[in-house]
Design a protein around this motif. Structure first.
Motif, PDB file in Angstrom:
ATOM      1  N   ILE A 103       0.841  -1.203   0.000  1.00  0.00           N
ATOM      2  CA  ILE A 103       0.000   0.000   0.000  1.00  0.00           C
ATOM      3  C   ILE A 103       0.874   1.250   0.000  1.00  0.00           C
ATOM      4  CG2 ILE A 103      -1.844   1.240   1.190  1.00  0.00           C
ATOM      5  CD1 ILE A 103      -2.652  -1.574   0.252  1.00  0.00           C
ATOM      6  N   LEU A 104       0.526   2.193  -0.865  1.00  0.00           N
ATOM      7  CA  LEU A 104       1.143   3.520  -0.864  1.00  0.00           C
ATOM      8  C   LEU A 104       0.033   4.551  -0.777  1.00  0.00           C
ATOM      9  CD1 LEU A 104       4.075   4.815  -3.015  1.00  0.00           C
ATOM     10  CD2 LEU A 104       1.985   6.163  -2.910  1.00  0.00           C
ATOM     11  N   MET A 105       0.012   5.333   0.285  1.00  0.00           N
ATOM     12  CA  MET A 105      -1.018   6.346   0.456  1.00  0.00           C
ATOM     13  C   MET A 105      -0.751   7.506  -0.506  1.00  0.00           C
ATOM     14  SD  MET A 105      -2.786   4.778   2.689  1.00  0.00           S
ATOM     15  CE  MET A 105      -4.054   6.041   2.986  1.00  0.00           C
ATOM     16  N   THR A 106      -1.807   8.001  -1.157  1.00  0.00           N
ATOM     17  CA  THR A 106      -1.645   8.988  -2.231  1.00  0.00           C
ATOM     18  C   THR A 106      -2.562  10.190  -2.048  1.00  0.00           C
ATOM     19  OG1 THR A 106      -3.333   7.941  -3.633  1.00  0.00           O
ATOM     20  CG2 THR A 106      -1.060   7.144  -3.855  1.00  0.00           C
ATOM     21  N   VAL A 107      -2.300  11.215  -2.824  1.00  0.00           N
ATOM     22  CA  VAL A 107      -3.124  12.422  -2.839  1.00  0.00           C
ATOM     23  C   VAL A 107      -4.298  12.163  -3.791  1.00  0.00           C
ATOM     24  CG1 VAL A 107      -3.158  14.910  -3.207  1.00  0.00           C
ATOM     25  CG2 VAL A 107      -1.095  13.811  -2.323  1.00  0.00           C
ATOM     26  N   GLY A 108      -5.235  11.356  -3.324  1.00  0.00           N
ATOM     27  CA  GLY A 108      -6.389  10.987  -4.128  1.00  0.00           C
ATOM     28  C   GLY A 108      -6.027   9.992  -5.219  1.00  0.00           C
ATOM     29  N   ALA A 109      -7.034   9.570  -5.986  1.00  0.00           N
ATOM     30  CA  ALA A 109      -6.799   8.643  -7.094  1.00  0.00           C
ATOM     31  C   ALA A 109      -6.016   9.315  -8.210  1.00  0.00           C
ATOM     32  CB  ALA A 109      -8.130   8.110  -7.623  1.00  0.00           C
ATOM     33  N   ALA A 110      -6.262  10.604  -8.445  1.00  0.00           N
ATOM     34  CA  ALA A 110      -5.538  11.329  -9.496  1.00  0.00           C
ATOM     35  C   ALA A 110      -4.044  11.358  -9.180  1.00  0.00           C
ATOM     36  CB  ALA A 110      -6.082  12.743  -9.636  1.00  0.00           C
ATOM     37  N   GLY A 111      -3.707  11.653  -7.921  1.00  0.00           N
ATOM     38  CA  GLY A 111      -2.304  11.619  -7.523  1.00  0.00           C
ATOM     39  C   GLY A 111      -1.721  10.238  -7.702  1.00  0.00           C
ATOM     40  N   GLY A 112      -2.493   9.221  -7.318  1.00  0.00           N
ATOM     41  CA  GLY A 112      -2.023   7.847  -7.444  1.00  0.00           C
ATOM     42  C   GLY A 112      -1.768   7.448  -8.882  1.00  0.00           C
ATOM     43  N   LEU A 113      -2.667   7.830  -9.792  1.00  0.00           N
ATOM     44  CA  LEU A 113      -2.471   7.482 -11.194  1.00  0.00           C
ATOM     45  C   LEU A 113      -1.235   8.171 -11.760  1.00  0.00           C
ATOM     46  CD1 LEU A 113      -5.256   6.130 -10.989  1.00  0.00           C
ATOM     47  CD2 LEU A 113      -5.794   7.095 -13.226  1.00  0.00           C
ATOM     48  N   ASN A 114      -1.024   9.428 -11.403  1.00  0.00           N
ATOM     49  CA  ASN A 114       0.172  10.116 -11.885  1.00  0.00           C
ATOM     50  C   ASN A 114       1.443   9.487 -11.326  1.00  0.00           C
ATOM     51  OD1 ASN A 114      -0.138  12.825 -13.570  1.00  0.00           O
ATOM     52  ND2 ASN A 114      -1.963  12.573 -12.321  1.00  0.00           N
ATOM     53  N   VAL A 115       1.392   9.063 -10.065  1.00  0.00           N
ATOM     54  CA  VAL A 115       2.550   8.398  -9.461  1.00  0.00           C
ATOM     55  C   VAL A 115       2.887   7.110 -10.212  1.00  0.00           C
ATOM     56  CG1 VAL A 115       3.282   7.079  -7.421  1.00  0.00           C
ATOM     57  CG2 VAL A 115       2.372   9.394  -7.160  1.00  0.00           C
ATOM     58  N   ILE A 116       1.893   6.277 -10.468  1.00  0.00           N
ATOM     59  CA  ILE A 116       2.197   4.988 -11.089  1.00  0.00           C
ATOM     60  C   ILE A 116       2.550   5.150 -12.566  1.00  0.00           C
ATOM     61  CG2 ILE A 116      -0.155   4.253 -11.762  1.00  0.00           C
ATOM     62  CD1 ILE A 116       2.687   2.149 -10.127  1.00  0.00           C
ATOM     63  N   LEU A 117       1.940   6.111 -13.249  1.00  0.00           N
ATOM     64  CA  LEU A 117       2.303   6.336 -14.648  1.00  0.00           C
ATOM     65  C   LEU A 117       3.726   6.871 -14.765  1.00  0.00           C
ATOM     66  CD1 LEU A 117      -1.074   7.773 -15.976  1.00  0.00           C
ATOM     67  CD2 LEU A 117      -0.042   5.575 -16.610  1.00  0.00           C
ATOM     68  N   TYR A 149      -5.931 -10.782 -12.651  1.00  0.00           N
ATOM     69  CA  TYR A 149      -4.758 -10.482 -13.468  1.00  0.00           C
ATOM     70  C   TYR A 149      -3.631 -10.062 -12.536  1.00  0.00           C
ATOM     71  CZ  TYR A 149      -1.992  -8.368 -17.255  1.00  0.00           C
ATOM     72  OH  TYR A 149      -1.003  -8.047 -18.152  1.00  0.00           O
ATOM     73  N   GLU A 150      -2.525 -10.791 -12.560  1.00  0.00           N
ATOM     74  CA  GLU A 150      -1.466 -10.590 -11.573  1.00  0.00           C
ATOM     75  C   GLU A 150      -0.803  -9.218 -11.662  1.00  0.00           C
ATOM     76  OE1 GLU A 150       1.243 -13.849 -11.916  1.00  0.00           O
ATOM     77  OE2 GLU A 150      -0.070 -15.230 -10.826  1.00  0.00           O
ATOM     78  N   ASN A 151      -0.716  -8.652 -12.850  1.00  0.00           N
ATOM     79  CA  ASN A 151      -0.055  -7.358 -13.035  1.00  0.00           C
ATOM     80  C   ASN A 151      -1.033  -6.196 -12.873  1.00  0.00           C
ATOM     81  OD1 ASN A 151       2.633  -7.920 -13.291  1.00  0.00           O
ATOM     82  ND2 ASN A 151       2.654  -7.986 -15.521  1.00  0.00           N
ATOM     83  N   THR A 152      -1.910  -6.291 -11.891  1.00  0.00           N
ATOM     84  CA  THR A 152      -2.897  -5.241 -11.631  1.00  0.00           C
ATOM     85  C   THR A 152      -2.418  -4.310 -10.523  1.00  0.00           C
ATOM     86  OG1 THR A 152      -4.783  -6.602 -12.303  1.00  0.00           O
ATOM     87  CG2 THR A 152      -5.247  -4.750 -10.848  1.00  0.00           C
ATOM     88  N   ILE A 153      -2.565  -3.014 -10.766  1.00  0.00           N
ATOM     89  CA  ILE A 153      -2.311  -1.980  -9.757  1.00  0.00           C
ATOM     90  C   ILE A 153      -3.612  -1.222  -9.557  1.00  0.00           C
ATOM     91  CG2 ILE A 153      -1.031   0.140  -9.236  1.00  0.00           C
ATOM     92  CD1 ILE A 153       1.161  -1.067 -11.194  1.00  0.00           C
ATOM     93  N   VAL A 154      -4.046  -1.091  -8.314  1.00  0.00           N
ATOM     94  CA  VAL A 154      -5.315  -0.433  -8.009  1.00  0.00           C
ATOM     95  C   VAL A 154      -5.056   0.981  -7.501  1.00  0.00           C
ATOM     96  CG1 VAL A 154      -7.403  -0.484  -6.586  1.00  0.00           C
ATOM     97  CG2 VAL A 154      -6.419  -2.631  -7.448  1.00  0.00           C
ATOM     98  N   GLY A 155      -5.760   1.953  -8.089  1.00  0.00           N
ATOM     99  CA  GLY A 155      -5.752   3.322  -7.583  1.00  0.00           C
ATOM    100  C   GLY A 155      -7.107   3.629  -6.965  1.00  0.00           C
ATOM    101  N   TYR A 156      -7.114   3.996  -5.698  1.00  0.00           N
ATOM    102  CA  TYR A 156      -8.375   4.199  -4.980  1.00  0.00           C
ATOM    103  C   TYR A 156      -8.414   5.606  -4.385  1.00  0.00           C
ATOM    104  CZ  TYR A 156     -12.297   3.309  -1.826  1.00  0.00           C
ATOM    105  OH  TYR A 156     -13.508   3.365  -1.179  1.00  0.00           O
ATOM    106  N   SER A 157      -9.627   6.115  -4.212  1.00  0.00           N
ATOM    107  CA  SER A 157      -9.825   7.410  -3.576  1.00  0.00           C
ATOM    108  C   SER A 157     -10.994   7.318  -2.604  1.00  0.00           C
ATOM    109  CB  SER A 157     -10.140   8.481  -4.626  1.00  0.00           C
ATOM    110  OG  SER A 157     -10.574   9.675  -4.011  1.00  0.00           O
ATOM    111  N   TYR A 158     -10.893   8.047  -1.497  1.00  0.00           N
ATOM    112  CA  TYR A 158     -12.005   8.157  -0.541  1.00  0.00           C
ATOM    113  C   TYR A 158     -12.920   9.335  -0.875  1.00  0.00           C
ATOM    114  CZ  TYR A 158      -9.523   4.734   2.301  1.00  0.00           C
ATOM    115  OH  TYR A 158      -8.910   3.585   2.739  1.00  0.00           O
ATOM    116  N   SER A 159     -12.703   9.959  -2.019  1.00  0.00           N
ATOM    117  CA  SER A 159     -13.484  11.138  -2.396  1.00  0.00           C
ATOM    118  C   SER A 159     -14.975  10.858  -2.445  1.00  0.00           C
ATOM    119  CB  SER A 159     -13.028  11.663  -3.762  1.00  0.00           C
ATOM    120  OG  SER A 159     -11.712  12.155  -3.701  1.00  0.00           O
ATOM    121  N   LYS A 160     -15.340   9.693  -2.975  1.00  0.00           N
ATOM    122  CA  LYS A 160     -16.759   9.365  -3.118  1.00  0.00           C
ATOM    123  C   LYS A 160     -17.254   8.464  -1.990  1.00  0.00           C
ATOM    124  CE  LYS A 160     -16.068  11.345  -7.146  1.00  0.00           C
ATOM    125  NZ  LYS A 160     -14.789  11.984  -7.528  1.00  0.00           N
TER     126      LYS A 160
END
Length: 395
Positions: free
Chosen positions: A100-114, A234-245
């Motif tokens: 787990i890596l805590m992120t600045v929302g899902a948008a932050g998480g997607l930018n981090v992993i990309l 799918y083993e190569n899955t990365i999940v980006g989650y947000s508590y916004s909703k």
């Protein structure tokens, strides 16, 4: 003078945000009660009491250094452990704090992993209709978006086209389910078929292809429909989650990435994501919200409030004659415009103080998105306007 890349981003800035600003102008002119703003996915449901109590508890009971200080770039260890335990309980997974890596929302998480994954020219596949900001997130790191055209029958992904467009240049595939803008949930059958296509492509091209699951709407599902948890398929899955909703905290910017042990190059990806979190300027997810999340990790908003809005709007609009697929999740209706030009349709809707978002913003022209995360009474007040708009086209 700003950069050429930013010039393009400014020129094509979010239509959704522009409509939101337009709504404020109309409200000032005609009165808030006479404007029907369905533009922005801004939750109208109050955060659950557990979230409010958790924040107050953190502020009044915990050591200030532990509330406001720095921590590891991936977040507090006990918070990450709490998130992992919650996921394991709900989805029968086996995550720990290292996943787990805590992120600045899902948008932050997607930018981090990309940023962690992409080299210039790498391709990222998306399924139309899709959240338009993906274009910007991918271009931030010089990747290339590859769009799978929309299936307007049921808005499940076009798997044959997916199989044709996946290539040796494909580095990642982004899915968003429940989906913005359609509210459709990708079925288990769809996910299994997608996984098979990606496994075959990895074997054929001798490469790693990562599935990025963007999940801010996971908890907003109706009628008992299950949202598949993609790491199990799918083993190569990365999940980006947000508590916004799920907790109605969009402005607090708190979420996380899940990076399972099974990922190709797991250790390097985790290390890279930690560094990306820092150098993108996030440094770490907001400390107060991290500590609060640990205390209310399993809380959710009252989804029935959104369901009530969904049922009213879907029933009334179909009675009037509008066409749409009934959403299974999220808080959007994706409605077929009454003319081919969805942007012109949205302009005409403004005559009746209806603010809708054109489907072309989601790579699916001919449709419009309505966000029903609004006050129920506003939906009731808006129905005569929808009737007048439809009558104008019939006449």
């Amino acid at each position: 003078m700003i950069s050429r890349k930013m010039e393009g981003l400014v020129k094509h800035s979010s239509v959704i945000r522009a409509m939101f600003e337009e709504g404020k102008k109309l409200a000032a002119e005609y009165g808030q009660e006479n404007v029907y703003d369905f533009s922005l996915g801004n939750p109208s449901v109050e955060p659950p009491k557990e979230a409010r109590e958790a924040m107050l508890s953190v502020l009044t009971e915990e050591n200030p250094v532990m509330v406001h200080g720095y921590m590891n770039n991936s977040g507090y260890e006990d918070v990450r452990a709490a998130v992992a335990q919650s996921l394991n309980k709900r989805f029968d997974t086996a995550f720990s704090k290292k996943n787990i890596l805590m992120t600045v929302g899902a948008a932050g998480g997607l930018n981090v992993i990309l940023k962690t994954l992409l080299n210039p020219g790498d391709e990222v596949i998306v399924f139309a209709p899709y959240f338009g900001e993906y274009n910007n997130y991918v271009s931030n790191f010089d990747g290339k978006i590859v769009v799978i055209s929309p299936n307007t029958v049921d808005f499940q992904p076009k798997l044959r086209e997916f199989a044709e467009k996946i290539s040796e240049k494909t580095k990642a595939v982004i899915v968003n389910t429940p989906n913005n803008p359609t509210g459709v949930i990708y079925s288990e059958r769809t996910i299994m078929a997608m996984s098979e296509i990606m496994y075959k492509a990895m074997d054929a091209f001798d490469t790693s292809i990562y599935l990025i699951s963007d999940e801010p709407y996971r908890e907003l599902a109706y009628d008992g429909v299950e949202v598949p948890y993609l790491t199990k398929y799918y083993e190569n899955t990365i999940v980006g989650y947000s508590y916004s909703k799920s907790l109605s905290l969009p402005g607090e910017r708190i979420g996380y990435l899940v990076m399972p042990d099974e990922l190709d190059d797991f250790e390097d990806i985790v290390a890279g994501a930690n560094v990306a979190n820092r150098i993108l300027g996030f440094v770490n997810a907001p400390s107060l919200l991290q500590r609060a999340i640990a205390k209310c990790v399993d809380a959710t908003v009252d989804v029935e409030i959104y369901n009530r809005n969904r049922e009213l709007l879907y029933h009334e609009l179909t009675e009037i004659g509008y066409e749409m697929v009934k959403p299974e999740g999220a808080f959007y209706l994706f409605v077929k415009a009454l003319e081919e030009d969805d942007k012109a349709f949205c302009q005409r809707a403004k005559k009746y103080n209806l603010l809708l978002v054109p489907g072309s913003s989601f790579a699916c022209p001919g449709y419009v998105r309505l966000a029903y995360c609004v006050d129920y009474d506003m939906i009731v007040r808006s129905l005569p306007a929808f009737k007048k708009l439809a009558a104008e086209y019939k006449n």
